[in-house]
Write a protein that holds these residues in place. Structure first.
Motif, PDB file in Angstrom:
ATOM      1  N   ASP A 264       0.818  -1.214   0.000  1.00 39.19           N
ATOM      2  CA  ASP A 264       0.000   0.000   0.000  1.00 39.19           C
ATOM      3  C   ASP A 264       0.853   1.266   0.000  1.00 39.19           C
ATOM      4  O   ASP A 264       0.376   2.346   0.303  1.00 39.19           O
ATOM      5  CB  ASP A 264      -0.963  -0.001   1.185  1.00 39.19           C
ATOM      6  N   GLN A 265       2.108   1.127  -0.400  1.00 36.56           N
ATOM      7  CA  GLN A 265       2.995   2.289  -0.471  1.00 36.56           C
ATOM      8  C   GLN A 265       2.606   3.190  -1.650  1.00 36.56           C
ATOM      9  O   GLN A 265       2.128   2.713  -2.668  1.00 36.56           O
ATOM     10  CB  GLN A 265       4.448   1.841  -0.620  1.00 36.56           C
ATOM     11  N   ALA A 266       2.852   4.469  -1.483  1.00 39.80           N
ATOM     12  CA  ALA A 266       2.530   5.440  -2.526  1.00 39.80           C
ATOM     13  C   ALA A 266       3.608   5.421  -3.608  1.00 39.80           C
ATOM     14  O   ALA A 266       4.790   5.546  -3.319  1.00 39.80           O
ATOM     15  CB  ALA A 266       2.420   6.836  -1.933  1.00 39.80           C
ATOM     16  N   ILE A 267       3.169   5.249  -4.843  1.00 41.48           N
ATOM     17  CA  ILE A 267       4.055   5.257  -6.007  1.00 41.48           C
ATOM     18  C   ILE A 267       3.862   6.586  -6.720  1.00 41.48           C
ATOM     19  O   ILE A 267       2.731   6.985  -7.003  1.00 41.48           O
ATOM     20  CB  ILE A 267       3.716   4.091  -6.957  1.00 41.48           C
ATOM     21  N   THR A 268       4.973   7.265  -6.999  1.00 37.63           N
ATOM     22  CA  THR A 268       4.916   8.525  -7.751  1.00 37.63           C
ATOM     23  C   THR A 268       5.745   8.358  -9.007  1.00 37.63           C
ATOM     24  O   THR A 268       6.898   7.932  -8.944  1.00 37.63           O
ATOM     25  CB  THR A 268       5.462   9.701  -6.915  1.00 37.63           C
ATOM     26  N   THR A 269       5.149   8.729 -10.138  1.00 44.58           N
ATOM     27  CA  THR A 269       5.855   8.672 -11.417  1.00 44.58           C
ATOM     28  C   THR A 269       6.133  10.094 -11.887  1.00 44.58           C
ATOM     29  O   THR A 269       5.630  11.072 -11.326  1.00 44.58           O
ATOM     30  CB  THR A 269       5.028   7.927 -12.488  1.00 44.58           C
ATOM     31  N   ILE A 270       6.897  10.201 -12.947  1.00 36.94           N
ATOM     32  CA  ILE A 270       7.250  11.513 -13.499  1.00 36.94           C
ATOM     33  C   ILE A 270       6.010  12.319 -13.886  1.00 36.94           C
ATOM     34  O   ILE A 270       6.012  13.544 -13.819  1.00 36.94           O
ATOM     35  CB  ILE A 270       8.230  11.361 -14.701  1.00 36.94           C
ATOM     36  N   GLU A 271       4.930  11.639 -14.237  1.00 37.92           N
ATOM     37  CA  GLU A 271       3.708  12.345 -14.643  1.00 37.92           C
ATOM     38  C   GLU A 271       3.151  13.218 -13.520  1.00 37.92           C
ATOM     39  O   GLU A 271       2.457  14.199 -13.792  1.00 37.92           O
ATOM     40  CB  GLU A 271       2.634  11.353 -15.105  1.00 37.92           C
ATOM     41  N   ALA A 272       3.429  12.882 -12.269  1.00 45.43           N
ATOM     42  CA  ALA A 272       2.875  13.628 -11.140  1.00 45.43           C
ATOM     43  C   ALA A 272       3.939  14.338 -10.313  1.00 45.43           C
ATOM     44  O   ALA A 272       3.631  14.901  -9.266  1.00 45.43           O
ATOM     45  CB  ALA A 272       2.084  12.672 -10.240  1.00 45.43           C
ATOM     46  N   ILE A 273       5.171  14.358 -10.765  1.00 44.06           N
ATOM     47  CA  ILE A 273       6.257  14.869  -9.931  1.00 44.06           C
ATOM     48  C   ILE A 273       6.120  16.352  -9.622  1.00 44.06           C
ATOM     49  O   ILE A 273       6.505  16.811  -8.541  1.00 44.06           O
ATOM     50  CB  ILE A 273       7.650  14.535 -10.527  1.00 44.06           C
ATOM     51  N   GLU A 274       5.543  17.136 -10.506  1.00 49.51           N
ATOM     52  CA  GLU A 274       5.429  18.566 -10.236  1.00 49.51           C
ATOM     53  C   GLU A 274       4.361  18.890  -9.205  1.00 49.51           C
ATOM     54  O   GLU A 274       4.307  20.016  -8.705  1.00 49.51           O
ATOM     55  CB  GLU A 274       5.210  19.332 -11.534  1.00 49.51           C
TER      56      GLU A 274
END
Length: 148
Positions: A67-77
């Motif tokens: 259930d860890q949060a994954i962040t990709t480049i699409e949401a980095i800003e």
């Protein structure tokens, strides 16, 4: 069915539990900013954040994400640290071909989330992604600028 928290949203995906996260991101969810490079965790083109820590998504089976949060480049800003990194990247004009840059930005963001004022040694230790164009000096300068 595996549930993943990606970019602030829950996604339920039909995939084998040992499927690498990279392939779910790109092929199932259409998040193609995360790149396939070597497939063995060496180049870093596939770097994403897992609860704020940079990881190589080609080596992470989706069932290990939990259930860890994954962040990709699409949401980095949307992340304040990520936004500073992107602004520094643009300001210094780091990219040449650009292929590795999403992974580089993610690695830099992960570093600054862990160490807000990194030394040159910290930057060298954390920024292990490969760049075919050799923009390492510009990458390090951008990390220093984002940390300032």
């Amino acid at each position: 069915m595996v549930a993943l928290k990606i970019n602030g949203r829950e996604h339920k995906v039909e995939a084998e539990p040992d499927t690498p996260l990279l392939f779910v991101l790109r092929d199932t969810l259409g998040l193609t900013g995360t790149k396939y490079g070597c497939g063995i965790g060496q180049c870093g083109a596939c770097t994403v954040l897992l609860d704020g820590q940079a990881i190589r998504s080609c080596q992470l089976p989706i069932d290990s994400a939990g259930d860890q949060a994954i962040t990709t480049i699409e949401a980095i800003e949307a992340d304040p640290v990520g936004r500073r990194v992107v602004e520094a990247w643009v300001g210094i004009e780091v990219p040449q071909c650009g292929y590795c840059q999403s992974g580089q930005v993610m690695a830099a963001t992960g570093l600054l989330k862990q160490t807000s004022k990194p030394t040159d040694s910290d930057i060298a230790d954390a920024m292990t992604n490969l760049c075919r164009c050799g923009t390492y000096n510009s990458i390090a300068a951008a990390v220093r600028r984002a940390a300032a």
